[in-house]
Enzyme design. Structure first.
Site, short mmCIF file in Angstrom:
data_model
loop_
_atom_site.label_atom_id
_atom_site.label_comp_id
_atom_site.label_asym_id
_atom_site.label_seq_id
_atom_site.Cartn_x
_atom_site.Cartn_y
_atom_site.Cartn_z
CB SER A 140 -0.90 0.01 1.24
OG SER A 140 -1.55 1.27 1.39
CE1 TYR A 154 -3.73 -2.47 4.91
CE2 TYR A 154 -3.18 -0.16 4.52
CZ TYR A 154 -3.52 -1.41 4.03
OH TYR A 154 -3.63 -1.61 2.68
#
Length: 262
Positions: A140, A154
């Protein structure tokens, strides 16, 4: 063989984690169209698994779930040629460091880092023995552009995944296995669409206004919209294909220009 879009992965066996919906489903469908035999995994089997895709229900955030997938794939098919570690996500609360427990951190690390590490460990020996294989880690842009107030664990676990992926490539590329990272920005999945609808309803605005607000929170998306799952899948489809035979050890960002630096 003259490779075409329809047959360039013919004879290849591919596993896509988190393959029941969103980007994972789009990747599985893309590899299937290119001629691969595709296995998808997720916690629960969806009702609309595409014809031709084999499905294994497993919780990959656990050691037992990862071992189940490795065992079933190798027992049934004998090998794996392409591994797309797409599963990931954040279920931790927003609010910064103070609201996060050890369990929140451990959950993110098991889902976003240890799940791919365990699958890599299970399938790499066979790839190395044959002298070929491709591993894709879906990371990401939050690895470089973290949103500390909402997805701190995350972002940290995806940054670890990017680092691990590069190091793994350095180790196994000389043995014939290509390892690559794909780091998407915001992807407009069905789940994202539902979230925009909820934001619009709670704020009294439109879905378009809600979408624009999220893009502003990201610092803007120069392309003007989030990615579509099929666009990420197309990049993955190219990277695992024979056309990308010289590519390894590299991170490919697909974010519509979101990251504001070089």
């Amino acid at each position: 063989m003259d490779f075409t879009f329809e047959n360039e992965l013919a004879g290849k066996l591919a596993l896509v984690t988190g393959g029941s919906k969103g980007t994972g489903k789009a990747i599985a469908d893309r590899l299937l169209k290119a001629g691969a035999t595709v296995i998808a995994t997720a916690r629960n089997k969806p009702e609309d698994v595409a014809t031709g895709i084999h499905f294994i229900a497993a919780d990959l955030s656990t050691l037992e779930g990862a071992q189940k997938v490795v065992t079933q794939v190798l027992d049934q098919f004998g090998r794996l040629d392409i591994l797309v570690n797409n599963m990931g996500g954040s279920e931790t609360p927003g609010g910064g460091f103070a609201v996060l427990s050890d369990q929140d951190w451990e959950s993110s690390i098991h889902t976003n880092l240890l799940a791919p590490v365990r699958l890599d460990r299970g399938f790499l020996p066979g790839m190395i023995h044959r002298g070929e294989g491709v591993i894709i880690h879906i990371a990401s842009i939050q690895a470089k552009l973290p949103l500390y107030d909402s997805t701190l664990p995350y972002a940290a676990s995806k940054a670890a995944l990017v680092n691990y992926s590069k190091n793994l490539s350095n180790e196994v590329s000389p043995k014939g296995v290509r390892v690559l990272t794909v780091s998407p920005g915001w992807i407009m999945t069905a789940a994202s669409t539902r979230m925009m609808e909820r934001i619009a309803q709670s704020s009294g605005g439109t879905v378009e206004q809600a979408t624009h607000g999220v893009m502003e929170a990201l610092g803007g998306i120069p392309f003007g919209r989030p990615a579509r799952p099929q666009e990420v899948a197309e990049l993955v489809g190219f990277l695992v294909s024979p056309r990308a035979a010289y590519l390894t050890g590299t991170e490919y960002v697909i974010d519509g220009g979101t990251i504001p630096t070089i």
